[in-house]
Design a protein around this motif. Structure first.
Motif, PDB file in Angstrom:
ATOM      1  N   GLY A 118     -57.673 -46.991  -4.126  1.00 32.86           N
ATOM      2  CA  GLY A 118     -58.646 -45.947  -3.805  1.00 32.86           C
ATOM      3  C   GLY A 118     -59.761 -45.826  -4.818  1.00 32.86           C
ATOM      4  N   MET A 119     -59.698 -46.650  -5.867  1.00 30.80           N
ATOM      5  CA  MET A 119     -60.664 -46.516  -6.956  1.00 30.80           C
ATOM      6  C   MET A 119     -62.055 -47.030  -6.599  1.00 30.80           C
TER       7      MET A 119
ATOM      8  N   VAL B 157     -62.672 -40.533  -6.779  1.00 29.09           N
ATOM      9  CA  VAL B 157     -61.206 -40.477  -6.929  1.00 29.09           C
ATOM     10  C   VAL B 157     -60.762 -40.212  -8.377  1.00 29.09           C
TER      11      VAL B 157
ATOM     12  N   ALA C 224     -61.414 -36.594  -9.216  1.00 29.62           N
ATOM     13  CA  ALA C 224     -60.506 -35.661  -8.545  1.00 29.62           C
ATOM     14  C   ALA C 224     -59.185 -35.609  -9.307  1.00 29.62           C
ATOM     15  N   LEU C 225     -58.734 -36.769  -9.791  1.00 28.07           N
ATOM     16  CA  LEU C 225     -57.506 -36.809 -10.591  1.00 28.07           C
ATOM     17  C   LEU C 225     -57.709 -36.074 -11.915  1.00 28.07           C
ATOM     18  N   MET C 226     -58.905 -36.228 -12.505  1.00 26.09           N
ATOM     19  CA  MET C 226     -59.210 -35.509 -13.748  1.00 26.09           C
ATOM     20  C   MET C 226     -59.154 -33.997 -13.504  1.00 26.09           C
TER      21      MET C 226
ATOM     22  N   GLN D 172     -57.532 -32.340 -11.103  1.00 21.15           N
ATOM     23  CA  GLN D 172     -56.137 -31.917 -10.858  1.00 21.15           C
ATOM     24  C   GLN D 172     -55.364 -31.815 -12.171  1.00 21.15           C
ATOM     25  N   ALA D 173     -55.560 -32.795 -13.048  1.00 21.13           N
ATOM     26  CA  ALA D 173     -54.840 -32.798 -14.325  1.00 21.13           C
ATOM     27  C   ALA D 173     -55.267 -31.614 -15.193  1.00 21.13           C
TER      28      ALA D 173
ATOM     29  N   HIS E  39     -53.644 -28.447 -13.949  1.00 23.84           N
ATOM     30  CA  HIS E  39     -52.232 -28.395 -14.339  1.00 23.84           C
ATOM     31  C   HIS E  39     -52.093 -28.095 -15.832  1.00 23.84           C
TER      32      HIS E  39
ATOM     33  N   VAL F  90     -62.418 -35.393  -1.984  1.00 26.69           N
ATOM     34  CA  VAL F  90     -61.102 -35.853  -2.450  1.00 26.69           C
ATOM     35  C   VAL F  90     -60.447 -34.627  -3.074  1.00 26.69           C
ATOM     36  N   ASP F  91     -59.624 -33.947  -2.310  1.00 28.74           N
ATOM     37  CA  ASP F  91     -58.989 -32.714  -2.756  1.00 28.74           C
ATOM     38  C   ASP F  91     -58.329 -32.922  -4.121  1.00 28.74           C
ATOM     39  N   PRO F  92     -58.648 -32.127  -5.147  1.00 33.56           N
ATOM     40  CA  PRO F  92     -59.306 -30.822  -5.139  1.00 33.56           C
ATOM     41  C   PRO F  92     -60.818 -30.862  -5.379  1.00 33.56           C
TER      42      PRO F  92
ATOM     43  N   PHE G  43     -57.504 -48.846 -14.019  1.00 31.92           N
ATOM     44  CA  PHE G  43     -58.017 -47.984 -12.959  1.00 31.92           C
ATOM     45  C   PHE G  43     -59.038 -46.948 -13.429  1.00 31.92           C
ATOM     46  N   MET G  44     -58.737 -46.307 -14.540  1.00 33.18           N
ATOM     47  CA  MET G  44     -59.458 -45.090 -14.927  1.00 33.18           C
ATOM     48  C   MET G  44     -60.384 -45.350 -16.118  1.00 33.18           C
TER      49      MET G  44
END
Lengths: 376, 131
Positions: free
Chosen positions: A132-133, A138, A141-143, A145-146, A149, A193-195, A243-244
């Protein structure tokens, strides 16, 4: 190394699309920058062109929009940081003594490149496509979400960035987006890309931005803007390196830029960062030391990073508001900072601005930090 | 359709056996860094590296949900960022269902490609939910 100054800046308005060829846009931006500098084209010793998504021979094509003076010219490309990479090459040409005066311009659009990458089914699968990268939203969105959290940050916290930057862009005639949106409107925007909501990503557009860099204090009557620090690095290998982006590299480049200049984060008046996605601005504000970890959105809600606040972040509207054409993106940060440090930003002026910071990243990844000081 | 009946999408990243998939990395002979995908020299220091199999389980460290297709999967697509056991290597990949940070997941085979040009890649399947 010699001292270097930004003697002139200029840009075309950033638009969603245009039929004007990229080299012509480059010539238009360069002409404005040259006029602003008060220098003559014959004094320019090298032309560096940041070009992305353009035809071959971008550099001489831009040169020929100006005068065919026979100076060396070349193009560089470094993804989103293409314009900044060109700026750094031009700065180095002056600082090293290769030339007295250099011209630099960013041109071209990321649009065509991203469209081709999105057509995944047309090419064999690879690590980027199956994960998905290939869609730039993407990783951010992961950043987001992290961060939610780790810090308990709300999903709406990064919308504060969008609200601020669209408001700034609505008062910037060079910006691609010119409509401010309320928080209620932003909260109602659809997810990408939620969130991460669609409105939290920058628009892709087109445009050109340029600067004239010289070793002498400009004599054009404007306040001299000295380049006090210049740092370029690339990502180091890390656990998610396949990936990141390297999430430590902005801290590395910014801390080196502060050390190089003797300037502290508390002294900054103007900051332009690579906020292609809203959450990036929160992260980079913290990486630059402008807020404690996890607290950038709290300070933003208090108005710390608005024009008139403690330090104006993305006063141009940033990538989200001003736009992200590609070649011009990084260069338009320098246009904004120079005009702010000269007191030429009109309704967007950060009063008393004396020190500005430009931060840019490019996929792959590369990272740049520059500090500019307005001198009396 | 048997997801492991197709060639690996990338032999440096994934080995496809009769009934399973195994992620492939390389451990540095000098600094012990684990690179992914596997490579002859370390991604960190460029010293010679040795091929290793990576763990088939890990923990979700972040996740997102794409509202568009991701190779071989239709929206909404859950994308998990997973820290693999032992090596700590972090992978991004498509999950076969929603996940939360802290969930344990297993590496599972997935099919990508079109028509008669199919490949086996990796994805994640949830083992438990203790977040």
């Amino acid at each position: 190394m010699r001292e270097t100054y930004i003697a002139g800046v200029g840009m075309t308005p950033i638009v969603s699309r245009t039929t004007t060829p990229a080299p012509v846009q480059g010539g238009q931006a360069l002409t404005i920058a040259l006029t602003d500098s008060g220098l003559d084209w014959g004094e320019v010793g090298v032309l560096v062109v940041g070009a992305i998504g353009t035809d071959m021979s971008a550099a001489p094509s831009v040169l020929h929009e100006m005068g065919w003076t026979g100076i060396p010219t070349y193009a560089v490309e470094n993804a989103s940081a293409t314009g900044t990479a060109a700026f750094e090459q031009a700065r180095f040409a002056v600082a090293s003594g290769m030339v007295e005066t250099a011209a630099v311009v960013g041109i071209g659009s990321l649009g065509a490149l991203l469209m081709s990458r999105a057509a995944e089914e047309a090419r064999p699968p690879d690590l980027i496509s199956v994960s998905g990268m290939s869609v730039p939203a993407v990783p951010f969105a992961l950043m987001k979400q992290a961060r939610m959290h780790r810090y308990g940050e709300s999903a709406d916290a990064s919308l504060l960035v969008v609200e601020k930057n669209l408001y700034n862009a609505s008062r910037n005639p060079m910006a691609q987006r010119n409509k401010a949106l309320t928080m209620d409107e932003l909260k109602a925007a659809p997810m990408l890309v939620d969130p991460l909501r669609r409105v939290e990503s920058c628009p892709i557009g087109d445009g050109a931005a340029a600067a004239i860099i010289t070793s002498r204090k400009p004599s054009n009557g404007a306040r001299a803007v000295r380049i006090a620090a210049a740092v370029a690095e690339s990502d180091k290998w890390h656990k998610a390196g396949a990936f990141m982006p390297d999430l430590t590299v902005t801290r590395r480049t910014s801390s080196k830029a502060f050390a190089q200049s003797g300037i502290t984060p508390e002294q900054l008046d103007i900051v332009e960062v690579h906020e292609a996605f809203s959450v990036e601005e929160l992260q980079y504000i913290e990486d630059l030391g402008l807020a404690p970890e996890g607290k950038a959105s709290v300070a933003m809600a208090d108005g710390d990073f608005h024009i008139g606040g403690r330090v104006a972040v993305s006063p141009s509207g940033g990538l989200i508001g001003r736009g992200h054409p590609g070649g011009a993106t990084g260069m338009s940060q320098f246009v904004e900072i120079v005009q702010q440090l000269r007191g030429q930003s009109g309704v967007r002026q950060q009063l008393g601005a004396r020190i500005g910071f430009a931060h840019m990243i490019g996929a792959g990844g590369v990272n740049y930090a520059h500090i500019m000081v307005g001198e009396d | 359709m048997n997801p492991v009946s197709h060639p690996s999408f990338d032999n440096a990243a994934l080995r496809v056996d009769d009934d399973a998939v195994t992620l492939r990395g390389a451990r540095c002979s000098r600094c012990d860094t684990v690179s992914f995908p596997s490579r002859e020299r370390c991604a960190s220091c460029y010293a010679p590296a040795n091929l290793i199999d990576l763990a088939g389980t890990g923990t979700v460290v972040s996740h997102s949900t794409a509202m568009f297709p991701i190779a071989g999967a239709q929206p909404p697509v859950t994308i998990a960022q997973v820290s693999l056991e032992n090596s700590g290597v972090e992978l991004l990949g498509v999950s076969d269902g929603p996940v939360h940070i802290g969930d344990r997941v297993a590496v599972i085979p997935r099919v990508v490609g079109a028509d008669d040009n199919l490949f086996t890649t990796y994805g994640f399947g949830k083992e438990s939910s203790d977040a």
